[in-house]
Every structure is written in C-alpha cells, then in structure tokens.
Design an enzyme around this catalytic site. Structure first.
Site, PDB file in Angstrom:
ATOM      1  N   ASP A 125       0.875  -1.178   0.000  1.00  0.00           N
ATOM      2  CA  ASP A 125       0.000   0.000   0.000  1.00  0.00           C
ATOM      3  C   ASP A 125       0.909   1.223   0.000  1.00  0.00           C
ATOM      4  O   ASP A 125       2.096   1.129   0.307  1.00  0.00           O
ATOM      5  CB  ASP A 125      -0.882  -0.014   1.263  1.00  0.00           C
ATOM      6  CG  ASP A 125      -1.879   1.139   1.299  1.00  0.00           C
ATOM      7  OD1 ASP A 125      -2.328   1.574   0.227  1.00  0.00           O
ATOM      8  OD2 ASP A 125      -2.206   1.618   2.391  1.00  0.00           O
ATOM      9  N   SER A 126       0.341   2.378  -0.324  1.00  0.00           N
ATOM     10  CA  SER A 126       1.130   3.610  -0.266  1.00  0.00           C
ATOM     11  C   SER A 126       1.437   4.000   1.178  1.00  0.00           C
ATOM     12  O   SER A 126       2.368   4.756   1.432  1.00  0.00           O
ATOM     13  CB  SER A 126       0.371   4.743  -0.941  1.00  0.00           C
ATOM     14  OG  SER A 126      -0.861   4.935  -0.297  1.00  0.00           O
ATOM     15  N   TYR A 165      -0.375   8.169  -2.827  1.00  0.00           N
ATOM     16  CA  TYR A 165      -0.231   7.990  -4.266  1.00  0.00           C
ATOM     17  C   TYR A 165      -1.303   8.779  -5.030  1.00  0.00           C
ATOM     18  O   TYR A 165      -1.102   9.154  -6.180  1.00  0.00           O
ATOM     19  CB  TYR A 165      -0.359   6.509  -4.636  1.00  0.00           C
ATOM     20  CG  TYR A 165       0.851   5.657  -4.316  1.00  0.00           C
ATOM     21  CD1 TYR A 165       1.958   6.168  -3.646  1.00  0.00           C
ATOM     22  CD2 TYR A 165       0.880   4.315  -4.702  1.00  0.00           C
ATOM     23  CE1 TYR A 165       3.052   5.365  -3.370  1.00  0.00           C
ATOM     24  CE2 TYR A 165       1.976   3.510  -4.434  1.00  0.00           C
ATOM     25  CZ  TYR A 165       3.058   4.032  -3.766  1.00  0.00           C
ATOM     26  OH  TYR A 165       4.133   3.229  -3.505  1.00  0.00           O
ATOM     27  N   GLY A 166      -2.455   9.008  -4.392  1.00  0.00           N
ATOM     28  CA  GLY A 166      -3.620   9.574  -5.083  1.00  0.00           C
ATOM     29  C   GLY A 166      -3.381  10.930  -5.715  1.00  0.00           C
ATOM     30  O   GLY A 166      -4.089  11.324  -6.630  1.00  0.00           O
ATOM     31  N   CYS A 196      -3.612  -0.800  -2.210  1.00  0.00           N
ATOM     32  CA  CYS A 196      -3.739   0.622  -2.534  1.00  0.00           C
ATOM     33  C   CYS A 196      -4.703   0.797  -3.706  1.00  0.00           C
ATOM     34  O   CYS A 196      -4.531   0.189  -4.763  1.00  0.00           O
ATOM     35  CB  CYS A 196      -2.364   1.155  -2.903  1.00  0.00           C
ATOM     36  SG  CYS A 196      -2.374   2.826  -3.547  1.00  0.00           S
ATOM     37  N   GLU A 219      -8.246  10.376   9.736  1.00  0.00           N
ATOM     38  CA  GLU A 219      -6.935  10.476  10.393  1.00  0.00           C
ATOM     39  C   GLU A 219      -6.961  11.491  11.531  1.00  0.00           C
ATOM     40  O   GLU A 219      -6.204  11.381  12.490  1.00  0.00           O
ATOM     41  CB  GLU A 219      -5.847  10.770   9.359  1.00  0.00           C
ATOM     42  CG  GLU A 219      -5.741   9.580   8.414  1.00  0.00           C
ATOM     43  CD  GLU A 219      -4.523   9.552   7.525  1.00  0.00           C
ATOM     44  OE1 GLU A 219      -3.915  10.599   7.318  1.00  0.00           O
ATOM     45  OE2 GLU A 219      -4.206   8.439   7.037  1.00  0.00           O
ATOM     46  N   CYS A 259     -12.230   2.786  -0.529  1.00  0.00           N
ATOM     47  CA  CYS A 259     -11.032   3.356   0.104  1.00  0.00           C
ATOM     48  C   CYS A 259     -10.876   2.710   1.472  1.00  0.00           C
ATOM     49  O   CYS A 259     -11.861   2.520   2.184  1.00  0.00           O
ATOM     50  CB  CYS A 259     -11.173   4.872   0.249  1.00  0.00           C
ATOM     51  SG  CYS A 259      -9.804   5.645   1.154  1.00  0.00           S
ATOM     52  N   THR A 260      -9.642   2.378   1.809  1.00  0.00           N
ATOM     53  CA  THR A 260      -9.379   1.672   3.075  1.00  0.00           C
ATOM     54  C   THR A 260      -9.976   2.379   4.298  1.00  0.00           C
ATOM     55  O   THR A 260     -10.384   1.718   5.249  1.00  0.00           O
ATOM     56  CB  THR A 260      -7.856   1.555   3.325  1.00  0.00           C
ATOM     57  OG1 THR A 260      -7.244   2.811   3.069  1.00  0.00           O
ATOM     58  CG2 THR A 260      -7.247   0.492   2.449  1.00  0.00           C
ATOM     59  N   HIS A 261      -9.998   3.720   4.282  1.00  0.00           N
ATOM     60  CA  HIS A 261     -10.424   4.457   5.478  1.00  0.00           C
ATOM     61  C   HIS A 261     -11.939   4.554   5.648  1.00  0.00           C
ATOM     62  O   HIS A 261     -12.421   4.825   6.735  1.00  0.00           O
ATOM     63  CB  HIS A 261      -9.892   5.900   5.435  1.00  0.00           C
ATOM     64  CG  HIS A 261      -8.412   6.039   5.623  1.00  0.00           C
ATOM     65  ND1 HIS A 261      -7.496   5.352   4.879  1.00  0.00           N
ATOM     66  CD2 HIS A 261      -7.688   6.806   6.489  1.00  0.00           C
ATOM     67  CE1 HIS A 261      -6.269   5.694   5.259  1.00  0.00           C
ATOM     68  NE2 HIS A 261      -6.360   6.565   6.233  1.00  0.00           N
TER      69      HIS A 261
END
Lengths: 273, 273
Positions: free
Chosen positions: B10-11, B42-43, B73, B152, B184-186
């Site tokens: 992943d990034s 990376y986005g 990612c 975050e 998206c992971t989040h």
C-alpha cells in the site's frame, strides 16, 4: 549586485504563494522553483526523511546557480533549516522566523496564536523561534490538519469549513490572543472563515513576512539583481519551475497559487526520487 | 500447498485494514506488508509515478518470496494492476475487482454508487471494472477527498463530518442507488455518518470482498499454507511489516487499522526512495 536567481523549494506547489509574494516585492529577481511533488506532503514524514529531502532540494538549487535559498515549506523550515545552514555556503531563509518577528512587532499583550500543520506545530519550531526573540511572550499553537485538504477541495466558504475552523480556533479566541500567525501556505485563502472565529485581531501572513525580509537581506548582502524588468527582452524568462512529479491537476492549482500562468515547467528527478 | 507468505503493499498504513480482513479469513497465512510511507499518498501523484512505485513495491515483495501479491492501494489497483500482471509471474490481486463483483451480486436495480479518493474515481477504473462484468449497470462515482483526513483526525462523529458526508453523498441518494461501494481503506470507519445520508441500502466494504476472493484464489491455485496456526510455536512470526519511512504516529494509527500490536516493523529503502 548579483544576476543569479533566487532558489525556492517546497514539498509541493503551495510554495508558489510565496513566489507570488516575492515577485511583488522583488520584481527584478529571477526565480527557480523546485516542488518535490513526488514526495509531498512532508508533514506526515519523519524528521530524518524531511532533512534528507531538504538537502537534496538545496543541492539541486545550488547546482542551478541559486544565490539565495528560500525554504517555502513549513515542515522543512521547522526541522531542517539549522542543518542546511551548516552544510551549505549559500545564504538560506526559512518561512518561520520572518513571521515570528512580525507577530512580535504587532502584538501588544504578547499572547500570540500560531496555526499550522501537525508537524509544524508539534515540532515546537515556532515556540522555539518566538522564545529566542522574546522570552516573555505566550504562544498558543494549534494544528489544523484539515485546512489544507479543504483549500484544495476549494471549499473556502462551505458550512463544514466554518464548523471546522470553529473547532480548531475557539480555544485560541477564548485564551484572548491578540495576534494570529497563519503558519501554512494555504491558510491565507481561509482568512474569512478564520476571522469569523477569532475576530478583530492582528493577522500575520508568514509568506508576506518572508518576502519583506528577503528583500531586506538581498539589499544588506548586496545580492540584488541590477537588471530591472523593463530593460529585459519581453521573452526573457523570470520563473523556472521544476517538479519531481506532474500530477493531473498541478497546473490548475498551481496557477491559482501563483496568480499567473505557469510557463517553463519541467519534470526532474532528484537523487532519491 | 505453499508455505511462502502473501505479499501486500500500500502507499501507507491504511492497507493494514486489509491485512486485518485477510487475517480473519486466512489465519494460517504468513504476511509481508510493505507500506511506501515515504512517498504516500499515491492519489495525488501522476499515473507514471504510481506505476513506477508499484513496480518497485512488487519487486521488493517478490524478492522476499511472496507467493501472491495483494495491492491494497486503490490508486495502484486503479492504474497499475494490468501492467504488473504482465510484468510479474506471481499472481496478483487488486482491491477494485472483488468489491465490484460483490456490489453487482447485491444490487437489484443495477444503480450502484462508488466513493473513493479523487484519483480512484477520476481514473475511471471502477467504471471500467463494472462495465466489463455487466454492461447494463449504472455507476455513479463520487470523489470524497476529505474523508481520509477526517478519519486520520479521528473526527468520526464530528458535526463537520456529517455535513461533508451530506455534501458528497446526497446526489447519490437522490439518484436512488441501491448499493454503495466503499472504495477506500479508510471509509468503513465512517459507515455511521455515511449511512445517515444514504440510508438503508446495501454497502460493500472492498477490503472484506478482497479477503474473501483471495481465500478462494489460494484454494483454486493450491497455494494455501498447510501449517495451521495451532501447530506453530507461539513465537513464530505471522506479519512482517516494512515501511519506507517511520513517521511520528505511524504506530498509533497503524495499530488502530490492524487491530493488533504491530511487531516486526523495519524501515527499508526501495530503489527510488
């Protein structure tokens, strides 16, 4: 007198707001700008990584003949300035100290608020810079990590932006600061929502403060460019921009920051990119 | 049967949410995780840069003996999967397709919403993946770039988060989607505020969908690890984590994503970092 360009680096293109301020104050100077867009943002990276990236950026600008280095990146200015000053002969100015001086000059009560990204605030660099100049001032720092993505989303007057500003800034208002230092390239674009929370106090735009101090320094060191803009051929280049990566929308955002078209843009590779 | 580890990149550390899902479904597998934290996110980078970074990440994991590569990612999965599949012999799975299959299986009307970062949505990778499997479905994409910084910041139920979710998602609600893919992971951490806007429809967590498909693939290719967890010595390592940079708070955030302590963490250098 010196015809060489001023070298400016940032982790991305946000530092073009600083180029814009420098252009206003020093219209005769040529500028080389390096945006390390392949590794942005620096604020979430380790101190070691930021120092390494900053050294590579400075080496690049020095190799292109920069007579003065401007660190437009707050994270780099917070953690790498001292090390760069020891390592390089060229004079270097960061974006922290000029704003600190101006805030101290404006504040009457000595109660000063500082806002920035998480790393800028938690590095303690502002606290240290303020205390070095005035041991009695009281500094209230607040990290505002959502401000940059809000500006990049273009939500300058969205209700959510106002709510977020209130959450971040209300404690500073309640502590009766009389001056607020905007310690991030993007924050001046949010001045209207910020003012709604912290009210009629003095505001310091660190980018403008840096431009003013750089002009004084060039004069003091006799490094000003003697060739005025009027005497040049119209085609002569004034700003040369190097980026370590070209993202989809860098030009749109960059020109908003710079306030003029971005010409002479090249992608380059640094050692570690 | 194959005792080699699964390699995941992943990034950053967001992909640890995918590791968590894979661990639940495949408890006997060893995992090597590579987070390219020195170059995240990376986005915001160019397609060329993302492809280059993804190749370097895959090379590293292959050199460590990975039997299967998981691209955790979304940006890499969107733009680099096809190229990696051509370049490497090891089987590779991205995070896009498994979620697409599950969304199509769940949707009755074929009106499916997809949310993700700016690059994930504008790359058109989801649109393409959906249309390849079902030409009649109608895909409504929406970039939600503020969701990651909100997660975050830990503002999972801040009023501003609700306002932002409403701005992003109301158009999808008005278009009567019956399934929403969280790309998206989040985003699964924001499911409560998301659900308040888009209501009682079906939700697909792309990380979970990936874990399920990976388990099927390991079985199909006879790559499962024959040694069950119970037969190992308790000290035997299961997850090895490599990061290209160690930021101040990576451990706090990482363990929240992983759901268990982060042991065996090393900083490594890739060719270009």
């Amino acid at each position: 007198m010196n015809k060489d360009p001023i070298g400016i680096f940032d982790s991305g293109i946000g530092g073009l707001t600083i180029v814009k301020e420098i252009r206003k104050i020093l219209p005769n100077e040529d500028i080389i700008y390096l945006g390390d867009t392949a590794r942005l943002p620096y604020g979430t990276k380790s101190v070691e990584a930021i120092i390494q990236f900053s050294q590579e950026n400075t080496e690049f600008l020095v190799s292109r003949g920069a007579k003065y280095i401007v660190i437009a990146c707050y994270s780099s200015s917070s953690v790498a300035l001292d090390i760069l000053e020891k390592k390089f002969d060229v004079p270097i100015i960061g974006v922290i100290k000029p704003g600190v001086k101006q805030a101290l000059a404006l504040s009457k009560t000595g109660k000063i608020g500082v806002i920035g990204t998480t790393l800028t605030i938690y590095s303690g660099a502002y606290e240290k810079a303020f205390k070095a100049l005035d041991r009695k001032c009281e500094i209230l720092g607040r990290a505002c990590p959502l401000f940059v993505p809000l500006v990049e989303e273009g939500w300058l007057d969205h209700p959510a932006t106002a709510l977020i500003a209130e959450t971040y800034l209300k404690p500073l208002k309640e502590d009766n600061i009389d001056t607020l230092l905007l310690g991030c390239t993007h924050y001046p674009l949010l001045i209207n929502v910020i003012r709604k929370v912290t009210g009629d106090i003095d505001y310091v735009d660190a980018s403008k403060a840096l431009g003013t101090e750089l002009a004084q320094e060039l004069k003091r060191l006799d490094l000003e460019n003697p060739i005025s803009q009027e005497k040049r051929r119209p085609s002569s280049s004034k700003i040369t921009i190097y980026l370590t990566d070209l993202s989809i929308n860098f030009k749109d955002i960059g020109e908003r920051f710079l306030g003029e078209p971005m010409k002479n843009v090249s992608r380059i590779s640094l050692k570690g990119v």
